[in-house]
Design a protein around this motif. Structure first.
Motif, PDB file in Angstrom:
ATOM      1  N   PHE A 202     -22.088 -26.588 -42.308  1.00 11.84           N
ATOM      2  CA  PHE A 202     -22.991 -25.472 -42.040  1.00 11.84           C
ATOM      3  C   PHE A 202     -22.292 -24.399 -41.210  1.00 11.84           C
ATOM      4  O   PHE A 202     -22.508 -23.205 -41.411  1.00 11.84           O
ATOM      5  CB  PHE A 202     -24.256 -25.964 -41.328  1.00 11.84           C
ATOM      6  N   TRP A 203     -21.452 -24.829 -40.278  1.00  9.85           N
ATOM      7  CA  TRP A 203     -20.691 -23.848 -39.507  1.00  9.85           C
ATOM      8  C   TRP A 203     -19.669 -23.149 -40.403  1.00  9.85           C
ATOM      9  O   TRP A 203     -19.427 -21.953 -40.262  1.00  9.85           O
ATOM     10  CB  TRP A 203     -20.010 -24.503 -38.312  1.00  9.85           C
ATOM     11  N   ASN A 204     -19.089 -23.880 -41.357  1.00  8.16           N
ATOM     12  CA  ASN A 204     -18.178 -23.261 -42.324  1.00  8.16           C
ATOM     13  C   ASN A 204     -18.869 -22.140 -43.084  1.00  8.16           C
ATOM     14  O   ASN A 204     -18.288 -21.081 -43.342  1.00  8.16           O
ATOM     15  CB  ASN A 204     -17.667 -24.309 -43.326  1.00  8.16           C
ATOM     16  N   THR A 205     -20.121 -22.371 -43.452  1.00  7.76           N
ATOM     17  CA  THR A 205     -20.881 -21.357 -44.184  1.00  7.76           C
ATOM     18  C   THR A 205     -21.030 -20.087 -43.353  1.00  7.76           C
ATOM     19  O   THR A 205     -20.907 -18.971 -43.865  1.00  7.76           O
ATOM     20  CB  THR A 205     -22.277 -21.911 -44.552  1.00  7.76           C
ATOM     21  N   ILE A 206     -21.277 -20.245 -42.057  1.00  4.80           N
ATOM     22  CA  ILE A 206     -21.411 -19.083 -41.174  1.00  4.80           C
ATOM     23  C   ILE A 206     -20.065 -18.392 -40.988  1.00  4.80           C
ATOM     24  O   ILE A 206     -19.980 -17.158 -41.034  1.00  4.80           O
ATOM     25  CB  ILE A 206     -22.005 -19.518 -39.819  1.00  4.80           C
ATOM     26  N   ILE A 207     -19.010 -19.168 -40.789  1.00  6.83           N
ATOM     27  CA  ILE A 207     -17.666 -18.598 -40.637  1.00  6.83           C
ATOM     28  C   ILE A 207     -17.322 -17.721 -41.839  1.00  6.83           C
ATOM     29  O   ILE A 207     -16.735 -16.641 -41.712  1.00  6.83           O
ATOM     30  CB  ILE A 207     -16.613 -19.724 -40.483  1.00  6.83           C
ATOM     31  N   GLN A 208     -17.708 -18.180 -43.020  1.00  9.36           N
ATOM     32  CA  GLN A 208     -17.413 -17.453 -44.256  1.00  9.36           C
ATOM     33  C   GLN A 208     -18.426 -16.347 -44.547  1.00  9.36           C
ATOM     34  O   GLN A 208     -18.349 -15.691 -45.584  1.00  9.36           O
ATOM     35  CB  GLN A 208     -17.363 -18.442 -45.422  1.00  9.36           C
ATOM     36  N   GLN A 209     -19.376 -16.161 -43.613  1.00  9.57           N
ATOM     37  CA  GLN A 209     -20.402 -15.123 -43.745  1.00  9.57           C
ATOM     38  C   GLN A 209     -21.262 -15.300 -44.998  1.00  9.57           C
ATOM     39  O   GLN A 209     -21.759 -14.335 -45.578  1.00  9.57           O
ATOM     40  CB  GLN A 209     -19.760 -13.732 -43.735  1.00  9.57           C
ATOM     41  N   LYS A 210     -21.467 -16.561 -45.389  1.00 14.16           N
ATOM     42  CA  LYS A 210     -22.331 -16.863 -46.535  1.00 14.16           C
ATOM     43  C   LYS A 210     -23.747 -17.143 -46.025  1.00 14.16           C
ATOM     44  O   LYS A 210     -24.295 -18.237 -46.171  1.00 14.16           O
ATOM     45  CB  LYS A 210     -21.783 -18.063 -47.310  1.00 14.16           C
ATOM     46  N   TRP A 211     -24.329 -16.116 -45.418  1.00 18.05           N
ATOM     47  CA  TRP A 211     -25.613 -16.292 -44.757  1.00 18.05           C
ATOM     48  C   TRP A 211     -26.739 -16.616 -45.734  1.00 18.05           C
ATOM     49  O   TRP A 211     -27.631 -17.399 -45.412  1.00 18.05           O
ATOM     50  CB  TRP A 211     -25.953 -15.046 -43.946  1.00 18.05           C
ATOM     51  N   GLN A 212     -26.707 -16.025 -46.917  1.00 16.68           N
ATOM     52  CA  GLN A 212     -27.783 -16.300 -47.871  1.00 16.68           C
ATOM     53  C   GLN A 212     -27.788 -17.767 -48.275  1.00 16.68           C
ATOM     54  O   GLN A 212     -28.847 -18.391 -48.388  1.00 16.68           O
ATOM     55  CB  GLN A 212     -27.645 -15.416 -49.114  1.00 16.68           C
ATOM     56  N   GLN A 213     -26.601 -18.337 -48.462  1.00 14.68           N
ATOM     57  CA  GLN A 213     -26.487 -19.768 -48.770  1.00 14.68           C
ATOM     58  C   GLN A 213     -27.012 -20.607 -47.609  1.00 14.68           C
ATOM     59  O   GLN A 213     -27.716 -21.607 -47.810  1.00 14.68           O
ATOM     60  CB  GLN A 213     -25.022 -20.102 -49.057  1.00 14.68           C
ATOM     61  N   PHE A 214     -26.676 -20.195 -46.409  1.00 18.27           N
ATOM     62  CA  PHE A 214     -27.142 -20.885 -45.205  1.00 18.27           C
ATOM     63  C   PHE A 214     -28.668 -20.872 -45.131  1.00 18.27           C
ATOM     64  O   PHE A 214     -29.313 -21.909 -44.959  1.00 18.27           O
ATOM     65  CB  PHE A 214     -26.530 -20.203 -43.977  1.00 18.27           C
ATOM     66  N   TRP A 215     -29.253 -19.684 -45.280  1.00 19.01           N
ATOM     67  CA  TRP A 215     -30.711 -19.570 -45.168  1.00 19.01           C
ATOM     68  C   TRP A 215     -31.420 -20.295 -46.305  1.00 19.01           C
ATOM     69  O   TRP A 215     -32.487 -20.887 -46.099  1.00 19.01           O
ATOM     70  CB  TRP A 215     -31.129 -18.101 -45.141  1.00 19.01           C
ATOM     71  N   PHE A 230     -36.336 -11.717 -37.892  1.00 22.38           N
ATOM     72  CA  PHE A 230     -35.879 -12.974 -37.300  1.00 22.38           C
ATOM     73  C   PHE A 230     -34.449 -13.317 -37.716  1.00 22.38           C
ATOM     74  O   PHE A 230     -33.591 -13.610 -36.881  1.00 22.38           O
ATOM     75  CB  PHE A 230     -36.824 -14.117 -37.683  1.00 22.38           C
ATOM     76  N   LYS A 231     -34.185 -13.275 -39.020  1.00 20.09           N
ATOM     77  CA  LYS A 231     -32.871 -13.701 -39.507  1.00 20.09           C
ATOM     78  C   LYS A 231     -31.768 -12.749 -39.060  1.00 20.09           C
ATOM     79  O   LYS A 231     -30.651 -13.181 -38.760  1.00 20.09           O
ATOM     80  CB  LYS A 231     -32.900 -13.848 -41.029  1.00 20.09           C
ATOM     81  N   ASP A 232     -32.068 -11.468 -38.989  1.00 19.98           N
ATOM     82  CA  ASP A 232     -31.077 -10.504 -38.499  1.00 19.98           C
ATOM     83  C   ASP A 232     -30.692 -10.819 -37.057  1.00 19.98           C
ATOM     84  O   ASP A 232     -29.506 -10.783 -36.696  1.00 19.98           O
ATOM     85  CB  ASP A 232     -31.639  -9.084 -38.596  1.00 19.98           C
ATOM     86  N   LEU A 233     -31.680 -11.140 -36.240  1.00 18.53           N
ATOM     87  CA  LEU A 233     -31.399 -11.466 -34.843  1.00 18.53           C
ATOM     88  C   LEU A 233     -30.543 -12.723 -34.739  1.00 18.53           C
ATOM     89  O   LEU A 233     -29.545 -12.749 -34.006  1.00 18.53           O
ATOM     90  CB  LEU A 233     -32.706 -11.658 -34.072  1.00 18.53           C
ATOM     91  N   ILE A 234     -30.906 -13.769 -35.472  1.00 13.40           N
ATOM     92  CA  ILE A 234     -30.151 -15.021 -35.427  1.00 13.40           C
ATOM     93  C   ILE A 234     -28.706 -14.796 -35.862  1.00 13.40           C
ATOM     94  O   ILE A 234     -27.759 -15.294 -35.232  1.00 13.40           O
ATOM     95  CB  ILE A 234     -30.826 -16.090 -36.316  1.00 13.40           C
ATOM     96  N   GLN A 235     -28.499 -14.041 -36.927  1.00 12.22           N
ATOM     97  CA  GLN A 235     -27.134 -13.802 -37.411  1.00 12.22           C
ATOM     98  C   GLN A 235     -26.291 -13.077 -36.370  1.00 12.22           C
ATOM     99  O   GLN A 235     -25.089 -13.348 -36.239  1.00 12.22           O
ATOM    100  CB  GLN A 235     -27.180 -13.003 -38.720  1.00 12.22           C
TER     101      GLN A 235
END
Length: 272
Positions: A202-215, A230-235
């Protein structure tokens, strides 16, 4: 002082209920911990004056213990018992916590261990940040031990190999930890187990900026908060690059936060 049942137990301290002059309080007693560390925590707490930071009522001259107001529960236990919270409730929690951290950062204090267990609530759903055992005042040094905090809440820069971190980087680690707190309040799960790329997909997904996949993954687990910001703030709070991550000032001004008080959901849960 009459010491009653244990209500908390950590690596360096234990917390009991106690009675002083017929009133109940929380008593924090230190375990095998150096006088320097005990004294530092008590002095830091006595230096901080904010309505959402726990206040010391009494302490002994050898810094072996101190007392505070007795709280109803903490956010960790609240989520275990009742599950995720509504957006409007999370907004109010974040407002209280961001105000407290904004105050701390404005006078150059960093908590270094923001997490659900270190946020207490009273019966009126007022938040109190507790446990300043790892906290530092940035006036005292320009460098600090890097690896510090609780793994799930630790920003990625705290997991780098060199052991020292500069003081100007520390404030952003509180923002990251607060982002993890807010995410868990919404979903009931942490967004990742650790911010080390080789150890958490899951951290790999964030590192790669694949936020849509994460969400997409987490939205399948539970209905996501409906607030559009909400999601903009979390990102922005969980941004891997500390130079791009929000400051607490930016969090405090984000449109997700509202000044309209609505804590009925929390108060209902606290009084069940």
């Amino acid at each position: 002082m009459q010491i009653l049942e244990k209500i908390g137990d950590g690596l360096s301290s234990v917390i009991n209920k106690c009675i002083i002059n017929h009133k109940q309080y929380a008593l924090k007693s230190f375990k095998e911990c150096s006088r320097k560390l005990r004294e530092r925590e008590i002095k830091i707490l006595n230096s901080l004056k904010h309505e959402n930071i726990i206040s010391i009522l009494e302490f002994d001259q050898d810094y072996n213990w101190y007392t505070t107001a007795l709280m109803k529960t903490d956010l960790h236990q609240l989520i275990i018992t009742h599950g995720p919270l509504q957006s409007i409730t999370i907004q109010q929690i974040l407002l209280q916590l961001s105000n407290a951290i904004l105050y701390m950062h404005s006078i150059d204090y960093v908590h270094r261990d923001i997490k659900l267990e270190n946020i207490m609530l009273n019966s009126e759903a007022k938040m109190y940040i507790i446990d300043f055992g790892l906290s530092v005042c940035l006036h005292t040094s320009k460098q600090y031990p890097r690896h510090c905090g609780t793994a799930t809440y630790m920003a990625p820069e705290l997991n780098l190999e060199d052991k020292i971190i500069n003081s100007n980087s520390l404030k952003k680690t509180d923002v990251f930890a607060l982002g993890v707190v807010i995410f868990i309040l919404a979903y009931g799960y942490p967004p990742f187990t650790v911010t080390i790329q080789s150890k958490c997909r899951f951290w790999n997904t964030i590192i790669q900026q694949k936020w849509q996949q994460f969400w997409n993954y987490f939205d399948k687990l539970i209905k996501a908060p409906t607030h559009p910001d909400f999601k903009d703030l979390i990102q922005n709070m969980l941004e891997p690059d500390p130079n791009k991550r929000f400051t607490i000032e930016q969090v405090n001004k984000h449109p997700f936060i509202t000044n309209q008080s609505n804590l009925e959901e929390l108060i209902d849960k606290l009084n069940i």
